[in-house]
Design a protein around this motif. Structure first.
Motif, mmCIF file in Angstrom:
data_model
loop_
_atom_site.group_PDB
_atom_site.id
_atom_site.type_symbol
_atom_site.label_atom_id
_atom_site.label_comp_id
_atom_site.label_asym_id
_atom_site.label_seq_id
_atom_site.Cartn_x
_atom_site.Cartn_y
_atom_site.Cartn_z
ATOM 1 N N GLN A 174 34.124 -28.101 54.862
ATOM 2 C CA GLN A 174 32.660 -27.974 54.810
ATOM 3 C C GLN A 174 32.114 -28.300 53.427
ATOM 4 O O GLN A 174 31.128 -29.029 53.293
ATOM 5 C CB GLN A 174 32.240 -26.536 55.171
ATOM 6 C CG GLN A 174 32.396 -26.209 56.618
ATOM 7 C CD GLN A 174 31.800 -24.870 56.985
ATOM 8 O OE1 GLN A 174 30.920 -24.828 57.841
ATOM 9 N NE2 GLN A 174 32.240 -23.784 56.367
ATOM 10 N N PHE A 233 32.638 -32.160 52.473
ATOM 11 C CA PHE A 233 31.720 -33.062 53.175
ATOM 12 C C PHE A 233 30.258 -32.669 53.009
ATOM 13 O O PHE A 233 29.370 -33.472 53.246
ATOM 14 C CB PHE A 233 32.043 -33.099 54.677
ATOM 15 C CG PHE A 233 33.170 -34.014 55.039
ATOM 16 C CD1 PHE A 233 32.978 -35.388 55.117
ATOM 17 C CD2 PHE A 233 34.427 -33.503 55.303
ATOM 18 C CE1 PHE A 233 34.015 -36.234 55.455
ATOM 19 C CE2 PHE A 233 35.475 -34.342 55.645
ATOM 20 C CZ PHE A 233 35.275 -35.707 55.724
ATOM 21 N N ILE A 236 28.862 -30.496 54.974
ATOM 22 C CA ILE A 236 28.341 -30.287 56.327
ATOM 23 C C ILE A 236 28.833 -28.936 56.849
ATOM 24 O O ILE A 236 29.932 -28.505 56.543
ATOM 25 C CB ILE A 236 28.747 -31.410 57.315
ATOM 26 C CG1 ILE A 236 30.271 -31.569 57.406
ATOM 27 C CG2 ILE A 236 28.099 -32.710 56.935
ATOM 28 C CD1 ILE A 236 30.733 -32.594 58.432
ATOM 29 N N SER A 237 28.014 -28.300 57.643
ATOM 30 C CA SER A 237 28.364 -27.016 58.227
ATOM 31 C C SER A 237 29.093 -27.236 59.546
ATOM 32 O O SER A 237 28.633 -28.014 60.392
ATOM 33 C CB SER A 237 27.090 -26.203 58.470
ATOM 34 O OG SER A 237 27.375 -25.106 59.303
ATOM 35 N N ARG A 238 30.191 -26.555 59.711
ATOM 36 C CA ARG A 238 30.928 -26.653 60.967
ATOM 37 C C ARG A 238 30.057 -26.178 62.133
ATOM 38 O O ARG A 238 30.147 -26.686 63.244
ATOM 39 C CB ARG A 238 32.208 -25.832 60.859
ATOM 40 C CG ARG A 238 33.085 -25.929 62.065
ATOM 41 C CD ARG A 238 34.415 -25.280 61.857
ATOM 42 N NE ARG A 238 34.288 -23.938 61.311
ATOM 43 C CZ ARG A 238 35.265 -23.062 61.316
ATOM 44 N NH1 ARG A 238 36.428 -23.385 61.817
ATOM 45 N NH2 ARG A 238 35.097 -21.855 60.814
ATOM 46 N N ASP A 250 26.877 -26.569 62.544
ATOM 47 C CA ASP A 250 25.863 -27.565 62.922
ATOM 48 C C ASP A 250 26.454 -28.923 63.268
ATOM 49 O O ASP A 250 25.762 -29.774 63.824
ATOM 50 C CB ASP A 250 24.853 -27.767 61.778
ATOM 51 C CG ASP A 250 24.116 -26.484 61.435
ATOM 52 O OD1 ASP A 250 23.943 -25.644 62.336
ATOM 53 O OD2 ASP A 250 23.725 -26.327 60.269
ATOM 54 N N SER A 251 27.719 -29.137 62.927
ATOM 55 C CA SER A 251 28.306 -30.475 63.049
ATOM 56 C C SER A 251 28.410 -30.965 64.486
ATOM 57 O O SER A 251 28.446 -32.171 64.727
ATOM 58 C CB SER A 251 29.677 -30.520 62.381
ATOM 59 O OG SER A 251 30.588 -29.677 63.064
ATOM 60 N N LEU A 267 28.621 -34.931 65.074
ATOM 61 C CA LEU A 267 29.981 -35.421 64.836
ATOM 62 C C LEU A 267 30.446 -36.426 65.884
ATOM 63 O O LEU A 267 31.149 -37.382 65.545
ATOM 64 C CB LEU A 267 30.971 -34.265 64.741
ATOM 65 C CG LEU A 267 31.230 -33.754 63.344
ATOM 66 C CD1 LEU A 267 32.286 -32.657 63.347
ATOM 67 C CD2 LEU A 267 31.601 -34.826 62.369
ATOM 68 N N TYR A 321 29.351 -39.751 64.844
ATOM 69 C CA TYR A 321 30.163 -40.229 63.721
ATOM 70 C C TYR A 321 31.490 -40.794 64.214
ATOM 71 O O TYR A 321 31.967 -41.818 63.723
ATOM 72 C CB TYR A 321 30.416 -39.087 62.726
ATOM 73 C CG TYR A 321 29.353 -38.952 61.664
ATOM 74 C CD1 TYR A 321 28.002 -38.788 61.994
ATOM 75 C CD2 TYR A 321 29.689 -38.972 60.315
ATOM 76 C CE1 TYR A 321 27.033 -38.656 61.027
ATOM 77 C CE2 TYR A 321 28.722 -38.833 59.332
ATOM 78 C CZ TYR A 321 27.404 -38.677 59.696
ATOM 79 O OH TYR A 321 26.440 -38.553 58.723
ATOM 80 N N ASP A 339 37.426 -35.635 64.293
ATOM 81 C CA ASP A 339 36.653 -34.502 63.775
ATOM 82 C C ASP A 339 37.424 -33.882 62.598
ATOM 83 O O ASP A 339 38.555 -33.430 62.763
ATOM 84 C CB ASP A 339 36.466 -33.480 64.905
ATOM 85 C CG ASP A 339 35.662 -32.255 64.511
ATOM 86 O OD1 ASP A 339 35.566 -31.942 63.309
ATOM 87 O OD2 ASP A 339 35.147 -31.586 65.433
#
Length: 193
Positions: free
Chosen positions: A93, A96, A98-100, A102-103, A107, A110, A119
């Motif tokens: 987290q 990157f 990024i919050s797990r 919210d991902s 994702l 991506y 992931d």
């Protein structure tokens, strides 16, 4: 919390229960000063419990490496740590940004657009892996007896376990339901070496 752990250890010793060596893990360390101050506090609490009960306690103090800065400054942090546990969920987290939680909203896009192969919360990412390697090397250079491992969901992923074995980590920790897969993957990783 440390006082409770040490008092439980005293009870174990008094009841002649097999030797237990607790590991006190200081979370979210990013500087040498933080681990030094916290370790000194843990030792102060241990000495008080030892004095009160007239008993010698054995324990380890280490840290969870969850921040990129901690990985990069591992040599300094290792001066005061008997172990590093790489918190790969949080390290992913913070690496990157990024919050797990919210991902899940983006994702899959991506992965479909080949921005990520997989992931990064499922299988350890190369960049996060580089930080683990750097911290492991720096930590071992400072303290060749330091114990290294990871905890988090990556500890149950065969590809991540192989990476840990190749990097020289001593253990992986994962959710109970992933233990059978982790044990098999760890054995296979050792055979590949």
């Amino acid at each position: 919390q440390c006082k409770a752990i040490f008092e439980a250890l005293v009870e174990c010793k008094k009841n002649k229960i097999k030797s237990i060596i607790p590991e006190i893990m200081i979370p979210l360390v990013s500087t040498e000063a933080e681990i030094r101050i916290m370790k000194d506090l843990v030792i102060k609490v241990a000495k008080k419990v030892e004095k009160d009960h007239k008993i010698k306690l054995n324990f380890l103090v280490g840290t969870m490496i969850e921040l990129p800065r901690a990985a990069l400054k591992a040599k300094d942090i290792a001066k005061h740590a008997e172990f590093f546990s790489f918190g790969t969920n949080d390290l992913t987290q913070t690496t990157f940004g990024i919050s797990r939680d919210d991902s899940g909203k983006f994702l899959n896009d991506y992965i479909e657009n080949k921005i990520f192969e997989i992931d990064p919360f499922v299988s350890i990412d190369e960049g996060v892996g580089n930080l683990v390697e750097i911290a492991s090397q720096k930590g071992k250079k400072q303290n060749n007896k330091i114990k290294l491992g990871i905890c988090g969901e990556h500890g149950g992923d065969p590809k991540s376990i192989y990476f840990c074995s190749k990097t020289g980590l001593d253990y992986v920790s994962c959710s109970p339901y992933r233990v059978p897969v982790a044990r098999l993957a760890a054995a296979q990783a050792e055979l590949k070496k």
